[in-house]
Motif scaffolding. Structure first.
Motif, PDB file in Angstrom:
ATOM      1  N   GLU A 168       0.836  -1.182   0.000  1.00  0.00           N
ATOM      2  CA  GLU A 168       0.000   0.000   0.000  1.00  0.00           C
ATOM      3  C   GLU A 168       0.879   1.243   0.000  1.00  0.00           C
ATOM      4  OE1 GLU A 168      -1.041   0.678   4.700  1.00  0.00           O
ATOM      5  OE2 GLU A 168      -2.361  -0.640   3.535  1.00  0.00           O
ATOM      6  N   LYS A 183       0.107   4.904   1.133  1.00  0.00           N
ATOM      7  CA  LYS A 183      -0.792   5.896   1.727  1.00  0.00           C
ATOM      8  C   LYS A 183       0.008   6.934   2.523  1.00  0.00           C
ATOM      9  CE  LYS A 183      -4.469   2.488   1.779  1.00  0.00           C
ATOM     10  NZ  LYS A 183      -5.349   1.591   2.575  1.00  0.00           N
ATOM     11  N   LYS A 184       0.899   6.464   3.377  1.00  0.00           N
ATOM     12  CA  LYS A 184       1.800   7.340   4.101  1.00  0.00           C
ATOM     13  C   LYS A 184       3.199   6.748   3.987  1.00  0.00           C
ATOM     14  CE  LYS A 184      -1.595   8.968   7.484  1.00  0.00           C
ATOM     15  NZ  LYS A 184      -1.917   9.090   8.928  1.00  0.00           N
ATOM     16  N   SER A 231       2.415   9.161   0.463  1.00  0.00           N
ATOM     17  CA  SER A 231       1.466   9.118  -0.629  1.00  0.00           C
ATOM     18  C   SER A 231       2.204   8.952  -1.953  1.00  0.00           C
ATOM     19  CB  SER A 231       0.651  10.411  -0.653  1.00  0.00           C
ATOM     20  OG  SER A 231       1.505  11.512  -0.915  1.00  0.00           O
ATOM     21  N   ARG A 267       2.232  11.066  -4.255  1.00  0.00           N
ATOM     22  CA  ARG A 267       2.909  12.340  -4.499  1.00  0.00           C
ATOM     23  C   ARG A 267       4.269  12.395  -3.797  1.00  0.00           C
ATOM     24  NH1 ARG A 267       1.658  17.666  -5.813  1.00  0.00           N
ATOM     25  NH2 ARG A 267       2.999  19.200  -4.780  1.00  0.00           N
ATOM     26  N   ILE A 299      -3.351   2.241  -3.414  1.00  0.00           N
ATOM     27  CA  ILE A 299      -3.027   3.655  -3.267  1.00  0.00           C
ATOM     28  C   ILE A 299      -4.238   4.427  -2.744  1.00  0.00           C
ATOM     29  CG2 ILE A 299      -2.275   5.732  -4.471  1.00  0.00           C
ATOM     30  CD1 ILE A 299      -0.748   3.952  -6.419  1.00  0.00           C
ATOM     31  N   ILE A 300      -5.405   4.171  -3.345  1.00  0.00           N
ATOM     32  CA  ILE A 300      -6.684   4.747  -2.912  1.00  0.00           C
ATOM     33  C   ILE A 300      -6.550   6.264  -2.721  1.00  0.00           C
ATOM     34  CG2 ILE A 300      -8.655   4.517  -1.344  1.00  0.00           C
ATOM     35  CD1 ILE A 300      -7.682   1.788  -0.573  1.00  0.00           C
ATOM     36  N   SER A 301      -6.326   6.945  -3.798  1.00  0.00           N
ATOM     37  CA  SER A 301      -6.220   8.403  -3.752  1.00  0.00           C
ATOM     38  C   SER A 301      -6.459   8.945  -5.152  1.00  0.00           C
ATOM     39  CB  SER A 301      -4.828   8.826  -3.255  1.00  0.00           C
ATOM     40  OG  SER A 301      -3.854   8.624  -4.265  1.00  0.00           O
ATOM     41  N   VAL A 302      -6.424  10.245  -5.267  1.00  0.00           N
ATOM     42  CA  VAL A 302      -6.447  10.854  -6.597  1.00  0.00           C
ATOM     43  C   VAL A 302      -5.040  10.748  -7.180  1.00  0.00           C
ATOM     44  CG1 VAL A 302      -8.301  12.432  -5.986  1.00  0.00           C
ATOM     45  CG2 VAL A 302      -5.930  13.141  -5.655  1.00  0.00           C
ATOM     46  N   LEU A 361      -7.527   4.083  -7.518  1.00  0.00           N
ATOM     47  CA  LEU A 361      -7.464   5.511  -7.827  1.00  0.00           C
ATOM     48  C   LEU A 361      -8.852   6.048  -8.128  1.00  0.00           C
ATOM     49  CD1 LEU A 361      -4.325   5.354 -10.117  1.00  0.00           C
ATOM     50  CD2 LEU A 361      -4.419   6.151  -7.757  1.00  0.00           C
TER      51      LEU A 361
END
Length: 969
Positions: free
Chosen positions: A184, A186-187, A189, A191, A210-213, A234
């Motif tokens: 995963e 996430k932290k 991210s 980015r 990832i589960i983010s934009v 995403l």
């Protein structure tokens, strides 16, 4: 003499100046330096930290379990680690700069002190396709600061991707892709990870959670050539700037359902070669400017929300070899410019709304191997152009509106492996022996046309291909084809909806013993298998459908313990449910409905809790109480026990069935109070308790979570008392039905996946199990073969509910059928009923209602049935609109009513009987349960299109309730 002297001088110099040896070694073009001792030791320690296990590497590509096993320190050349398999050294310095261990069978964990991280000169590291035992990627990876290439894909790492990878600023290629979403991001991210990797050319995070934009910073990576973000969770808007990256050649962001966006106008020069948006929520039209992507060789937008016409400019993409536009809503005809794609080998247009004949200059597509056109609206005959594509291996035309005869020239397609012509309007007689010409054919679908297959007498010289899949439903077969005797590789055999009679031949149980996965003889006239008990030998069987026959004796016993579907409804089977069911722990659908089975339910049924989604025991002779702990319920979505002899209390363990959509217990002898303890089931849509011994008042505390999705409830023919329990419907709002599609049904969908040796890929079989039910409508019992998601109904008739109908009944927004008849309701008919604008049937008969019929009911524009007979109503009957269509029997038994359609005119209200006298004259109609006749209505529909049938008789040849759709993944 001179040569000997020179050699002596050279050796003397080496003795006096030993450092000269190192200088000469490094400068010599003929000598390689030995690897450094500390790195050799680090590699050996790395080796010792793992077990070499051939199961640790995936079968993709070449597995080399001897690569690391060969590392050892021996005399001679093998003592140099730079010569070890998979190790790359710098030619000048001897430092290890590359470790290439893909599919090397490594099993074990990599911890933070692993010797790998001492190889600080590494520039290329490939550990892909090993098994690192779900260990996290150690943050010590930052020690390898010179890495330009890092590949840890498919190696069973798990947990959070460490931020330290972002410190590897020299990375040009990063591949952390996974198959099982073990990693995963996430932290940090996404980015944070790529912010410092400004030299990236290749990035693959497919399968990472990832589960983010998608951060817009990706559009700044000007060196990026390959971007893979498949199946990452995403969502949000896709950054348009990524399309404009100057060097981007591959963009792969499929299987992110929440990812929205549209394709830009490609007005710039783009090197894009592959664009894959599979199963995202991209929408809009394909822009005509897509024709400017002249380097594109692969375009895949399967399962998106694209619509409109297919642009003719696709014909400009002459480098295309792979084109998949399936599972969208493209309309219109396929442009003829598709014929310009003379390099195309794969074309998939299935499951759209394409029309017209199949033309589009197919004659030019001579490289075409796979052609999928199924599930559209193509018309006409099979074009001659297709029959010239001699390289075709897959031809799928299923589910269109094609007609005519199957041309004999189709048998000239010598390379065909898959031929799917099912579900069209092809007619005539086909000589099955013609398929002998297709030596490579292993998958054949001819079901549901207007064909008659002709099988000649067995010919010893005939050599049929070895089929894997045969779908010959509705092909007018009257006997089992003899050629099946030798089909020992069959995986799927479908012979349903034919005219097969009598006993199943004994030899049928010998075909495909080790390979059969799907077997269906449904909707025939078969009586048995010639043995008792019936032992089915197929050890890999996952799907069995013998429903709608004339089978007698006990339930057939399958040998396969991994059976998922067991469908045997509508036969004449007897006896108990045998103990072998206790071993079927993978069952998803168990349908024993409409037989003569008896006895109590086996206690072992609770074994099914982890997998079972449908349990249908309708219309048998089962009896006894149901164990309090019989169900685990984690996957159960449909439970149907109706028309048996079950008794006692309902098991409270039903509250565990949090996925339950349908609970149908009608026509039994359950003796219990109303199951208000089911009120928090979040998915319950249908609750049928009719014709039991339920009793007492229905008391439910107010709660915003009470029956949040209930839309069909039938409590009729019980002994409930007290006021109408309208609190059940406090969450009933029309909003939750607005998004339901008019042509979707309450069903359970699931998929069977199997590997096809022919295609070298997986075949998905999708099955939809439709819920059917019986409800009283128009005073008759109606059988609904399918129930639309939009259908809403309330039946509380034939109980002892009393008191007035409250104005809050207007909360039943969206209700289509409302039956409160045969109770002890008093007071006036509330005018608020006129607000139920979708109501199509309203039955208030056989109560003690008084007063006038509200004029507001004329606002019910869809009302097709209205009955207020046998009450104490008075005054004029409303006129106009739907009320002009109702007959006398809608109003009879109300002495105070007047006006059309009654013969009594409304001239003098003073002469009408008083309410008290009307009440005295109505005592004969007070008691409930006075409907004396019931029929099953065939072909009736009101407002919505509802399929209605009479059970599943063999007269109804189409096996509609089980939808089979096989697709290739």
């Amino acid at each position: 003499m001179g040569l000997s002297l020179s050699l002596f001088v050279f050796m003397r110099l080496l003795f006096l100046f030993p450092q000269l040896h190192l200088i000469l070694t490094l400068s010599s073009p003929f000598m390689q330096p030995l690897c450094h001792h500390d790195e050799s030791l680090a590699l050996l320690q790395f080796k010792e930290s793992f077990v070499i296990d051939k199961n640790a590497s995936d079968a993709y590509g070449r597995i080399d379990c001897g690569k690391v096993a060969s590392w050892t320190v021996l005399e001679g050349d093998k003592s140099d680690c730079c010569s070890w398999d998979g190790v790359e050294c710098d030619e000048a310095s001897g430092y290890v700069i590359g470790l290439h261990l893909r599919s090397s069978c490594l099993y074990g964990s990599i911890n933070s002190n692993n010797s790998l991280f001492r190889l600080v000169h590494l520039q290329r590291l490939d550990l892909s396709y090993n098994h690192f035992n779900y260990s996290p990627i150690p943050p010590q990876v930052r020690n390898l600061s010179r890495l330009a290439y890092l590949n840890l894909s498919a190696s069973m790492f798990s947990g959070q991707i460490p931020l330290e990878i972002s410190q590897l600023s020299q990375l040009s290629s990063l591949d952390l892709s996974q198959d099982y979403s073990l990693l995963e991001l996430k932290k940090p991210s996404l980015r944070s990870l790529v912010g410092n990797l400004t030299h990236l050319q290749e990035l693959d995070l497919s399968g990472v959670s990832i589960i983010s934009v998608i951060p817009t910073i990706l559009a700044n990576l000007s060196s990026l050539t390959f971007l893979y973000l498949d199946d990452c969770g995403l969502h949000g808007e896709f950054p348009m700037g990524i399309f404009k990256l100057p060097n981007l050649r591959v963009l792969w962001v499929g299987y992110n359902e929440g990812l929205i966006g549209h394709l830009p106008d490609f007005t710039w020069s783009s090197p894009l070669e592959a664009l894959v948006l599979t199963a995202t929520s991209f929408s809009g039209e394909l822009p005509p400017s897509i024709g400017n992507l002249i380097y594109l060789n692969s375009l895949n937008v399967r399962g998106c929300n694209f619509s409109g016409f297919i642009p003719s400019t696709l014909g400009n993409l002459t480098n295309l070899t792979f084109l998949r536009l399936s599972n969208n809503t493209f309309t219109g005809e396929v442009p003829s410019s598709i014929g310009n794609l003379n390099l195309l080998s794969f074309l998939d247009l299935r499951q759209n709304q394409l029309t017209g004949p199949i033309l589009f200059h197919l004659v030019n597509l001579m490289q075409l191997k796979d052609l999928y056109l199924q599930s559209n609206h193509f018309t006409g005959e099979i074009p001659v152009e297709i029959l010239n594509l001699t390289g075709l291996s897959v031809l799928s035309l299923r589910g269109n509106k094609l007609r005519g005869r199957i041309p004999n020239s189709i048998f000239n397609l010598k390379n065909l492996q898959v031929l799917d012509l099912a579900m069209n309007y092809f007619s005539g007689t086909v000589e099955f022996d013609e398929f002998v010409k297709l030596k490579h054919l292993t998958i054949l679908y001819l079901s549901y046309n207007q064909l008659s297959l002709l099988f000649k007498e067995p010919n010893v010289n005939s050599s049929f291909p070895k089929f894997q899949c045969l779908w010959l439903s509705s092909c007018n077969l009257s006997k089992f084809p003899d050629f099946l005797r030798n089909q020992d590789e069959l995986q799927y055999l479908e012979l349903s909806d034919n005219y097969l009679r009598g006993q199943v031949p004994e030899w049928m149980l010998n075909i495909g013993k080790a390979s059969m996965e799907i077997f269906s003889l449904a909707n025939n006239f078969l009586t048995g298998f010639g043995q008792h008990p019936i032992l089915l030998p197929w050890t890999r069987l996952a799907f069995l459908d013998l429903s709608c026959n004339l089978l007698q004796g006990s339930l057939p016993i399958p040998a396969a313990s991994n059976l998922k579907y067991y469908l045997i409804s509508n036969n004449s089977l007897t006896g108990n449910v045998p103990e072998f069911f206790c071993n079927l722990t993978s069952l998803q659908v168990l349908d024993l409905a409409r037989n003569s089975l008896s006895g109590s339910l086996p206690r072992c049924l609770d074994n099914f809790g982890a997998s079972l989604s449908v349990l249908n025991l309708q219309r048998n002779k089962f009896q006894g109480s149901i164990s309090e702990n019989w169900v685990k319920g984690s996957q159960l979505k449909i439970i149907i026990f109706s028309q048996n002899q079950f008794r006692g209390r309902l098991p409270r363990s039903l509250v565990k069935c949090t996925m339950l959509k349908v609970l149908d217990l009608g026509n039994n002898q359950f003796n219990d109070r109303f199951p208000s303890w089911l009120k928090n089931l979040p998915n319950l849509k249908v609750l049928i308790l009719r014709s039991n011994k339920f009793n007492g008042p229905i008391e439910i505390s107010n709660s915003k979570y009470m029956f949040p999705n209930l839309q069909i409830i039938d409590l009729s023919y019980n002994s409930f008392v007290g006021k109408l329990p309208l609190e059940i419907f406090c969450n009933w709002t029309v909003k939750k039905f607005e998004t339901a599609h008019h042509l979707t049904y309450i069903q359970v969908n699931s998929t069977l996946t199997s590997f096809s040796k022919t295609l070298g890929t997986y075949i998905n079989g999708s099955f939809g199990y439709d819920y059917s039910m019986t409800m009283t409508n128009k005073g008759n019992d109606m059988f609904f073969e399918k129930v639309q998601e939009l259908f809403t109904a309330v039946d509380m008739s034939s109980n002892r509910f009393l008191g007035e109908i409250p104005n809050s009944i207007e909360n039943l927004k969206g209700c289509i059928l409302l039956n409160l008849s045969n109770n002890i309701l008093t007071g006036h008919i509330p005018p608020s009923l006129g607000k139920l604008e979708d109501l199509e049937a309203l039955d208030l008969s056989q109560n003690k209602l008084s007063g006038e019929i509200p004029q507001e009911l004329t606002q019910l524009n869809f009302l097709g049935f209205f009955n207020v007979s046998r009450n104490n109503l008075s005054g004029p009957i409303p006129q106009g609109k739907q009320f002009n269509t109702f007959e006398n029997n809608s109003f009879e038994g109300n002495q105070g009513l007047c006006g059309r359609p009654l013969t009594k005119k409304c001239e003098n209200f003073d002469e009408l009987p008083s309410p008290s006298s009307i009440s005295e004259g109505s005592q004969d109609y007070e008691l409930p349960f006075e409907f004396g006749w019931k029929i099953v209505v065939i072909g009736y529909a009101f407002g919505l299109v509802l399929g209605v049938t009479i059970w599943c008789t063999v007269i109804a040849r189409k096996h509609d309730w089980l939808m089979k759709t096989f697709i290739i993944r």
